[in-house]
Design a protein around this motif. Structure first.
Motif, PDB file in Angstrom:
ATOM      1  N   PHE A 147       0.819  -1.209   0.000  1.00  0.00           N
ATOM      2  CA  PHE A 147       0.000   0.000   0.000  1.00  0.00           C
ATOM      3  C   PHE A 147       0.852   1.258   0.000  1.00  0.00           C
ATOM      4  N   PHE A 473      -9.910  -9.487  -3.650  1.00  0.00           N
ATOM      5  CA  PHE A 473      -9.313  -8.320  -4.285  1.00  0.00           C
ATOM      6  C   PHE A 473      -8.756  -8.694  -5.656  1.00  0.00           C
ATOM      7  N   ASN A 475      -6.157  -6.878  -8.288  1.00  0.00           N
ATOM      8  CA  ASN A 475      -5.212  -5.769  -8.356  1.00  0.00           C
ATOM      9  C   ASN A 475      -4.517  -5.749  -9.720  1.00  0.00           C
ATOM     10  N   GLN A 497      -4.977  -3.098  -2.889  1.00  0.00           N
ATOM     11  CA  GLN A 497      -6.093  -3.154  -1.944  1.00  0.00           C
ATOM     12  C   GLN A 497      -5.676  -3.985  -0.736  1.00  0.00           C
ATOM     13  N   LYS A 498      -6.176  -3.610   0.436  1.00  0.00           N
ATOM     14  CA  LYS A 498      -5.837  -4.359   1.636  1.00  0.00           C
ATOM     15  C   LYS A 498      -7.003  -4.376   2.606  1.00  0.00           C
ATOM     16  N   GLU A 499      -7.028  -5.413   3.404  1.00  0.00           N
ATOM     17  CA  GLU A 499      -8.080  -5.615   4.384  1.00  0.00           C
ATOM     18  C   GLU A 499      -7.729  -4.902   5.687  1.00  0.00           C
ATOM     19  N   PRO A 516     -12.378  -2.304   3.682  1.00  0.00           N
ATOM     20  CA  PRO A 516     -11.083  -2.418   3.008  1.00  0.00           C
ATOM     21  C   PRO A 516     -10.655  -1.079   2.400  1.00  0.00           C
ATOM     22  N   GLU A 517      -9.359  -0.940   2.204  1.00  0.00           N
ATOM     23  CA  GLU A 517      -8.791   0.263   1.615  1.00  0.00           C
ATOM     24  C   GLU A 517      -8.328  -0.031   0.184  1.00  0.00           C
ATOM     25  N   ARG A 518      -8.310   1.017  -0.634  1.00  0.00           N
ATOM     26  CA  ARG A 518      -7.866   0.866  -2.015  1.00  0.00           C
ATOM     27  C   ARG A 518      -6.942   2.025  -2.373  1.00  0.00           C
ATOM     28  N   ASP A 520      -4.987   3.701  -5.850  1.00  0.00           N
ATOM     29  CA  ASP A 520      -4.679   3.794  -7.281  1.00  0.00           C
ATOM     30  C   ASP A 520      -3.397   4.602  -7.418  1.00  0.00           C
ATOM     31  N   TYR A 544      -6.059   7.473  -2.659  1.00  0.00           N
ATOM     32  CA  TYR A 544      -6.620   6.497  -1.727  1.00  0.00           C
ATOM     33  C   TYR A 544      -8.144   6.597  -1.681  1.00  0.00           C
TER      34      TYR A 544
END
Length: 744
Positions: A147, A473, A475, A497-499, A516-518, A520, A544
């Motif tokens: 991330f 996810f 990616n 992406q992460k939990e 979850p977060e993302r 780009d 984010y």
């Protein structure tokens, strides 16, 4: 256990991927085990390569983050203040819970906290052959989602000649590092064995911030024409006195009378009495440690077992698989004052007919866990095509439990008051395809599918938190690289992406379920790689979605809760370079300028009445505030002078601008910017019978700069009075590390 301004053009010891090779005599090509998870030479991602010589140069016995201190966009910290024991690292403002770390392609991040604790592998740098640091999302890897960066560590080099090494460091704060290494070289053209044994001890800069660290590494391999087998066993054991509480701001920056008045005004006699003065106001305030219990220590051992099988088919397809087991076990012990029996599920104690509700006690909070699984990969090259595929699966079985080992009254020895298991499965598959579209134009696409299942069966503070969370996810990544005459240009777009972590689920219980977060990530760069000088420039935009940040919200037991913030970004420019001015002088370095912004942010300040009962929140809305711990400037440089044969003198600098302790952008909650210089002298005489003798002396923080590398903050209202508590982690003033390294 802790498992939680002058603008100048400078540049660092590890300038960039290609410059690093020129100036540090980089090691051989990466072993096949890590090639699938590393960015290749043509991959359109920002990265830095450290070869064996560069690692050895920075490896003085401090924790691994300090080996990476001169890499672009990096900030390191140390709880004990001298780089031994618990340390931290951020890349582009992103901490180790969001940086993917692999050991020979095998995941190393703790699956639950997602953090990385290099203290569990003391002196691991002495076994490394190469390190690749990718900034941003980077290429697909195994383990938790990248991330903000990826650190790929490789030990599996092949040394053809037998060798022996004895590495010794002695320094300030009674710091010692003793390392013995040996290897057979290549026996009968097929066999090789490498071994290392290390011991590191230090009293630490912070009072009682001591570390006792031990580790070993053993690797054996059979190498054939098309196949190879390697088995690694390595382990680390650490005992560190707790220094992670930090130093209160008023202790650090103000005089004794001001500090006493602050505590009386804001906390009252219930929390600070005159009896505390002897400890609180004694000694050097920059070395203050609030813990006094003699065994307030963290104790942990981590054992790693890795088996690698590699085979290359006649058509050129190279296959690799690895099986691994990581076992961790340990506890931290702490003295707790005035604990309620009810908090430990026990009835009140009766003494002479009088009911007693509280007692002092000593407790141990234990972790006992196993991470096991496998990785696989394949690479195939034919004409203009490069194809890589792979993946991994792992299971993490953990036991969290606590024992009361002593109590003043009412509790028997070794009483276990909680035990909660948890499990996490993590799997991924990925494929990468590179195509030489034109003689100078290279195209790459990369896709990863990752699946996660995390089961919680209660926690110490929330026994009723029983849940299973599943995440899926995808990616994707794509990029292009153009190579001209001495120049290359690249551009890439990647999704990460992460939990949420275990702590997010625990602290958010009853407040809000974390999402979850993302990320780009857009990267664009250009590089020049000549014989005399190298330089690079990389721009990035990291956008984010639902980033988890601290807002000041608390859960039912007073823990800080991370909350998803819809939109935030990092926008930056990284420059690095190096030049060999002449045979006597080499200059290298890097600089990063960035803007790191939460587009909208709501801050919560909890309120308590005179009895310290919770009474709600004060709230404030902010727009376009800086992201916590994200300096707008980081810079590093190294000047190396070689006045005579075998003699080398270096001047090493590091600059970091101000950082904010929270996301409000308040100057009252800030880490001051700093610029620190180190100086080093190395002498390597040529002696018969020795492959190398090296004498070195390094003076850290030459100008005795008072600065802090890390910190934290919290605020609340007590009886209508605003109380703000800032805590900092000071770094040592001028200190020395010297040593003798023998290589046979």
């Amino acid at each position: 256990m802790k498992r939680t301004a002058i603008l100048f053009l400078a540049a660092g010891l590890s300038a960039g991927a290609h410059a690093q090779k020129t100036f540090n005599d980089s090691a051989e090509l990466a072993p096949v085990e890590v090639q699938a998870t590393r960015a290749s030479a043509k991959a359109p991602f920002a990265r830095t390569e450290l070869g064996k010589a560069a690692i050895e140069r920075q490896n003085l016995g401090q924790d691994l983050p300090f080996v990476l201190n001169q890499t672009p966009s990096t900030v390191v910290s140390s709880d004990a203040g001298n780089g031994v024991g618990y340390t931290g690292l951020r890349i582009r403002g992103t901490d180790l819970t969001r940086i993917n770390v692999t050991l020979n392609g095998i995941p190393y991040n703790d699956p639950e906290s997602q953090g990385v604790f290099f203290v569990d592998l003391p002196d691991f740098a002495s076994s490394l052959g190469s390190i690749q640091v990718q900034r941003g999302v980077g290429t697909s890897s195994n383990g938790p989602g990248a991330f903000g960066g990826t650190i790929n560590l490789s030990t599996n080099e092949v040394r053809k000649e037998a060798y022996g090494e004895v590495l010794n460091t002695l320094g300030s704060f009674n710091t010692w590092r003793n390392t013995v290494k040996a290897g057979t070289g290549l026996l009968n053209s097929h066999y090789t064995v490498d071994a290392r044994l290390s011991r590191i001890t230090s009293d630490g800069f912070i009072d009682r911030g001591s570390s006792k660290l031990h580790s070993f590494y053993l690797s054996g391999a059979w190498l054939g024409a098309r196949s190879s087998v390697r088995f690694n066993v390595f382990s680390g054991k650490e005992k560190t006195y707790q220094a992670w509480g930090g130093i209160p701001e008023h202790k650090l920056f103000f005089n004794r009378d001001s500090l006493r008045q602050h505590y009386y005004n804001n906390l009252g006699a219930l929390y600070f009495t005159e009896a505390d003065s002897a400890n609180l106001f004694s000694g050097n305030p920059r070395r203050y440690n609030g813990y006094l219990y003699p065994n307030q220590t963290d104790n942990y051992r981590q054992d790693h077992y890795q088996l690698f099988l590699n085979h290359t088919l006649k058509g050129g397809l190279a296959l690799s698989t690895a099986f691994f087991l990581t076992h961790g076990e340990g506890y931290y012990e702490e003295y707790k004052y005035g604990q309620r029996y009810s908090a430990y599920g026990l009835p009140n104690h009766s003494v002479g007919g009088t009911e007693v509700t509280r007692t002092d006690l000593v407790r141990q909070l234990w972790l006992n866990n196993d991470l096991y699984g496998f990785t696989f990969s394949g690479t195939y090259k034919k004409k203009d095509h490069d194809i890589t595929f792979g993946g991994s699966w792992s299971r993490f079985d953990a036991q969290h439990y606590g024992n009361i080992v002593w109590a003043a009254q009412g509790i028997g020895k070794d009483h276990e008051w909680y035990r909660y298991p948890s499990r996490k499965d993590d799997g991924n598959v990925y494929a990468k395809w590179g195509f030489q579209v034109l003689p100078r134009l290279y195209l790459m696409v990369d896709g990863q599918f990752r699946f996660v299942e995390h089961s919680l069966n209660g926690t110490r503070k929330f026994p009723g938190l029983i849940t299973t969370q599943r995440f899926r996810f995808f990616n994707p990544k794509a990029g292009v690289r153009y190579e001209g005459k001495g120049y290359t240009a690249y551009a890439s777009f990647a999704v990460g992406q992460k939990e949420p972590s275990r702590n997010d689920w625990e602290t958010g219980a009853g407040i809000a379920d974390p999402r979850p977060e993302r990320l780009d990530d857009l990267e664009v760069g250009i590089e020049h790689n000549g014989k005399k000088w190298q330089a690079g420039l990389n721009g990035y935009f990291m956008n984010y979605h639902d980033q988890l940040v601290l807002t000041g919200k608390l859960n039912d037991v007073g823990d800080a809760v991370r909350v998803n913030v819809p939109r935030s970004y990092r926008l930056g420019l990284e420059a690095w370079g190096g030049i060999e001015v002449n045979r006597f002088l080499t200059l290298q370095g890097n600089i990063t300028v960035s803007r790191n912004v939460l587009r909208s942010f709501e801050d919560y300040v909890p309120k308590y009445d005179v009895n310290f009962d919770f009474a709600g929140y004060d709230t404030a809305r902010f727009s376009n505030t800086p992201i916590a711990f994200s300096p707008w400037l980081t810079a590093a440089f190294t000047a190396i002078v070689k006045p005579a044969k075998g003699l080398e003198c270096s001047l090493i600098g590091k600059g970091v601008s101000r950082q904010y302790l929270d996301n409000t952008g308040s100057d009252s909650k800030m880490i001051r910017g700093y610029f620190v210089q180190d100086a080093e002298v190395r002498y390597t005489p040529v002696l018969k019978g020795l492959r190398g003798l090296e004498l070195f002396v390094r003076v850290n923080n030459v100008w005795n700069k008072h600065y802090e590398s890390n910190g934290y903050t919290y605020s609340y209202r007590y009886d209508a009075t605003l109380v703000r508590e800032n805590f900092y982690y000071p770094m040592a003033g001028t200190n020395v590390l010297g040593g003798v390294n023998l290589r046979f």
